[in-house]
Design a protein around this motif. Structure first.
Motif, PDB file in Angstrom:
ATOM      1  N   PHE A  13       6.846  26.992  37.614  1.00 46.51           N
ATOM      2  CA  PHE A  13       7.336  26.405  38.855  1.00 46.51           C
ATOM      3  C   PHE A  13       8.562  27.159  39.374  1.00 46.51           C
ATOM      4  O   PHE A  13       8.610  27.577  40.538  1.00 46.51           O
ATOM      5  CB  PHE A  13       7.677  24.933  38.624  1.00 46.51           C
ATOM      6  CG  PHE A  13       8.379  24.269  39.778  1.00 46.51           C
ATOM      7  CD1 PHE A  13       7.742  24.109  40.999  1.00 46.51           C
ATOM      8  CD2 PHE A  13       9.668  23.802  39.632  1.00 46.51           C
ATOM      9  CE1 PHE A  13       8.393  23.497  42.065  1.00 46.51           C
ATOM     10  CE2 PHE A  13      10.329  23.188  40.688  1.00 46.51           C
ATOM     11  CZ  PHE A  13       9.684  23.034  41.903  1.00 46.51           C
ATOM     12  N   PHE A  14       9.558  27.339  38.518  1.00 50.45           N
ATOM     13  CA  PHE A  14      10.762  28.038  38.944  1.00 50.45           C
ATOM     14  C   PHE A  14      10.479  29.511  39.242  1.00 50.45           C
ATOM     15  O   PHE A  14      11.075  30.100  40.150  1.00 50.45           O
ATOM     16  CB  PHE A  14      11.856  27.916  37.883  1.00 50.45           C
ATOM     17  CG  PHE A  14      12.483  26.542  37.814  1.00 50.45           C
ATOM     18  CD1 PHE A  14      12.989  25.942  38.950  1.00 50.45           C
ATOM     19  CD2 PHE A  14      12.547  25.854  36.619  1.00 50.45           C
ATOM     20  CE1 PHE A  14      13.569  24.683  38.907  1.00 50.45           C
ATOM     21  CE2 PHE A  14      13.117  24.597  36.556  1.00 50.45           C
ATOM     22  CZ  PHE A  14      13.626  23.998  37.700  1.00 50.45           C
ATOM     23  N   ARG A  43      18.898  23.521  39.890  1.00 49.76           N
ATOM     24  CA  ARG A  43      18.232  24.687  39.303  1.00 49.76           C
ATOM     25  C   ARG A  43      17.199  25.264  40.261  1.00 49.76           C
ATOM     26  O   ARG A  43      17.059  26.497  40.371  1.00 49.76           O
ATOM     27  CB  ARG A  43      17.573  24.291  37.981  1.00 49.76           C
ATOM     28  CG  ARG A  43      18.564  24.049  36.841  1.00 49.76           C
ATOM     29  CD  ARG A  43      17.873  23.464  35.632  1.00 49.76           C
ATOM     30  NE  ARG A  43      18.814  23.313  34.516  1.00 49.76           N
ATOM     31  CZ  ARG A  43      18.563  22.613  33.417  1.00 49.76           C
ATOM     32  NH1 ARG A  43      17.378  21.993  33.276  1.00 49.76           N
ATOM     33  NH2 ARG A  43      19.470  22.522  32.465  1.00 49.76           N
ATOM     34  N   LEU A  44      16.470  24.383  40.955  1.00 50.03           N
ATOM     35  CA  LEU A  44      15.512  24.885  41.946  1.00 50.03           C
ATOM     36  C   LEU A  44      16.241  25.649  43.043  1.00 50.03           C
ATOM     37  O   LEU A  44      15.834  26.747  43.432  1.00 50.03           O
ATOM     38  CB  LEU A  44      14.719  23.725  42.548  1.00 50.03           C
ATOM     39  CG  LEU A  44      13.848  24.090  43.758  1.00 50.03           C
ATOM     40  CD1 LEU A  44      12.760  25.079  43.361  1.00 50.03           C
ATOM     41  CD2 LEU A  44      13.240  22.840  44.398  1.00 50.03           C
ATOM     42  N   ASN A  45      17.322  25.062  43.551  1.00 49.53           N
ATOM     43  CA  ASN A  45      18.083  25.737  44.602  1.00 49.53           C
ATOM     44  C   ASN A  45      18.649  27.061  44.114  1.00 49.53           C
ATOM     45  O   ASN A  45      18.700  28.046  44.852  1.00 49.53           O
ATOM     46  CB  ASN A  45      19.211  24.834  45.099  1.00 49.53           C
ATOM     47  CG  ASN A  45      18.693  23.601  45.820  1.00 49.53           C
ATOM     48  OD1 ASN A  45      17.546  23.558  46.248  1.00 49.53           O
ATOM     49  ND2 ASN A  45      19.527  22.588  45.947  1.00 49.53           N
ATOM     50  N   ALA A  46      19.107  27.099  42.849  1.00 49.58           N
ATOM     51  CA  ALA A  46      19.623  28.353  42.299  1.00 49.58           C
ATOM     52  C   ALA A  46      18.512  29.390  42.195  1.00 49.58           C
ATOM     53  O   ALA A  46      18.705  30.568  42.529  1.00 49.58           O
ATOM     54  CB  ALA A  46      20.250  28.102  40.933  1.00 49.58           C
ATOM     55  N   ALA A  47      17.318  28.973  41.720  1.00 45.15           N
ATOM     56  CA  ALA A  47      16.198  29.914  41.598  1.00 45.15           C
ATOM     57  C   ALA A  47      15.795  30.465  42.958  1.00 45.15           C
ATOM     58  O   ALA A  47      15.523  31.667  43.107  1.00 45.15           O
ATOM     59  CB  ALA A  47      15.003  29.222  40.934  1.00 45.15           C
ATOM     60  N   THR A  48      15.770  29.594  43.977  1.00 39.19           N
ATOM     61  CA  THR A  48      15.398  30.071  45.303  1.00 39.19           C
ATOM     62  C   THR A  48      16.434  31.053  45.847  1.00 39.19           C
ATOM     63  O   THR A  48      16.083  32.045  46.488  1.00 39.19           O
ATOM     64  CB  THR A  48      15.224  28.895  46.279  1.00 39.19           C
ATOM     65  OG1 THR A  48      16.447  28.176  46.392  1.00 39.19           O
ATOM     66  CG2 THR A  48      14.135  27.952  45.812  1.00 39.19           C
TER      67      THR A  48
END
Length: 384
Positions: A8-9, A129-134
């Motif tokens: 996902f990430f 974490r999602l925002n960081a990955a994006t």
């Protein structure tokens, strides 16, 4: 249903690598074809009228068919848009390419936000974490695009963009779970969740916070590259400087995620709004890479923390079966920013110059931050 974290990430990171590339290559490609500032502003604002509707459909169908399917569809859409840009010439063909890109964004954001909100553990940390990955993907995309443009030109860069969509699709195939699909329903029934949501003050407040959080992103996709080109920076330096906004957003996703709080008493959204206003309005004051880079970092930190704040606020205020629709309304705030910001900047840049345009947008952002300070307790009130 639990979402598989690593695929996902990874899919989110690669998809956003392609998104970061579009922020540099599309405005520069439009400028190379002789479009005026007003036309470039229109190029980025008009397709967002379609995105506003598509976001709502994307959120509703995320709840119906599942976030995973919507995310995978968005990967193919990005690849199709990149191939179109390889042959696009003139304003209207570029508009068509932009419409395709916003369709992909309208499918991707509600789906991934809803999927991240269902990850086990602390919701704020997982969304961070999602925002960081994006944002890591956006950094890599901006830097990669700058070097690709300098070394190979526009067509090879668009081919690389198409490849990122395919890579994100194959990474996303390993993602399982996400929003549980519901039985098929007519479109009007799928959209029925929006009525009750739109009667809630906190949803309108969150949409306004989303609008302000997206303002720097709107500039990254349109006029940041043009400002830097006007200051004499090449594609490589411009790509790095624009990517610094995403570096600040990574800091917000990984660090501020542990401290951001929702509710009527917290000052988080006000402080974030002031940081966004300062970063936008003061960035053009000194033409030097160091202060420009610092303002980019500040605006990224402020907008990243604000994004996390509105995501958490909406997720906490909605039930799981309506979360995709609720988060799509937050995405509608983003769409309004993507529509109005390039349009306003295009008009101001043609009439007064691009630097005064940034000053004016900084004042607008400060006004939004002050309005958020007033709206907080109103939004969390239970009175009708």
């Amino acid at each position: 249903m639990h979402v598989s974290r690593l695929p996902f990430f990874l899919a989110a990171l690669v998809w956003n690598l392609g998104l970061g590339m579009t922020w540099l290559v599309v405005p520069l490609y439009a400028a190379s074809q002789g479009l005026s500032n007003a036309q470039i502003g229109t190029l980025f604002s008009m397709p967002v009228l379609a995105q506003a509707t598509l976001n709502l459909l994307g959120g509703a169908y995320t709840d119906r068919v599942g976030g995973r399917r919507m995310m995978l569809a968005s990967c193919w859409i990005v690849s199709a848009a990149a191939l179109w840009f390889m042959v696009a010439e003139g304003f209207w063909m570029l508009i068509a390419g932009q419409l395709t890109l916003v369709l992909g964004r309208a499918a991707f954001w509600p789906a991934t936000w809803a999927m991240a909100s269902e990850l086990p553990g602390n919701r704020g940390i997982e969304l961070g974490r999602l925002n960081a990955a994006t944002n890591v993907g956006q950094i890599a995309g901006g830097v990669l695009c700058g070097f690709l443009l300098a070394a190979t030109g526009f067509h090879a860069t668009f081919a690389a963009l198409a490849a990122t969509g395919l890579a994100a699709f194959f990474a996303g195939l390993g993602t399982h779970g996400g929003t549980r699909p519901k039985p098929a329903a007519p479109a009007h029934q799928a959209l029925a969740a929006y009525g009750p949501l739109l009667r809630r003050r906190i949803i309108h407040y969150s949409m306004f916070c989303a609008y302000l959080s997206a303002l720097p992103l709107s500039l990254s996709m349109s006029f940041y590259p043009l400002l830097l080109a006007g200051y004499g920076y090449g594609e490589e330096i411009s790509g790095v400087l624009v990517a610094l906004r995403a570096v600040g957003a990574i800091g917000a996703g990984l660090i501020a995620a542990r401290f951001v709080r929702t509710g009527p008493a917290t000052l988080w959204p006000v402080g974030c709004g002031v940081a966004v206003a300062a970063g936008v309005g003061l960035l053009p004051t000194v033409n030097h890479v160091v202060p420009i880079g610092l303002w980019m970092l500040l605006v990224g930190l402020g907008s990243g923390a604000m994004t996390l704040y509105f995501q958490m606020t909406i997720a906490e205020a909605s039930r799981p079966e309506q979360r995709g629709a609720a988060l799509a309304l937050g995405g509608l705030g983003w769409s309004l920013s993507h529509f109005s910001t390039p349009l306003i900047m295009g008009f101001l840049a043609d009439r007064y110059g691009i630097v005064p345009g940034f000053y004016a947008l900084g004042v607008l952002a400060l006004g939004c931050a002050l309005l958020i300070a007033w709206m907080r307790r109103w939004a969390f009130s239970t009175r009708p």
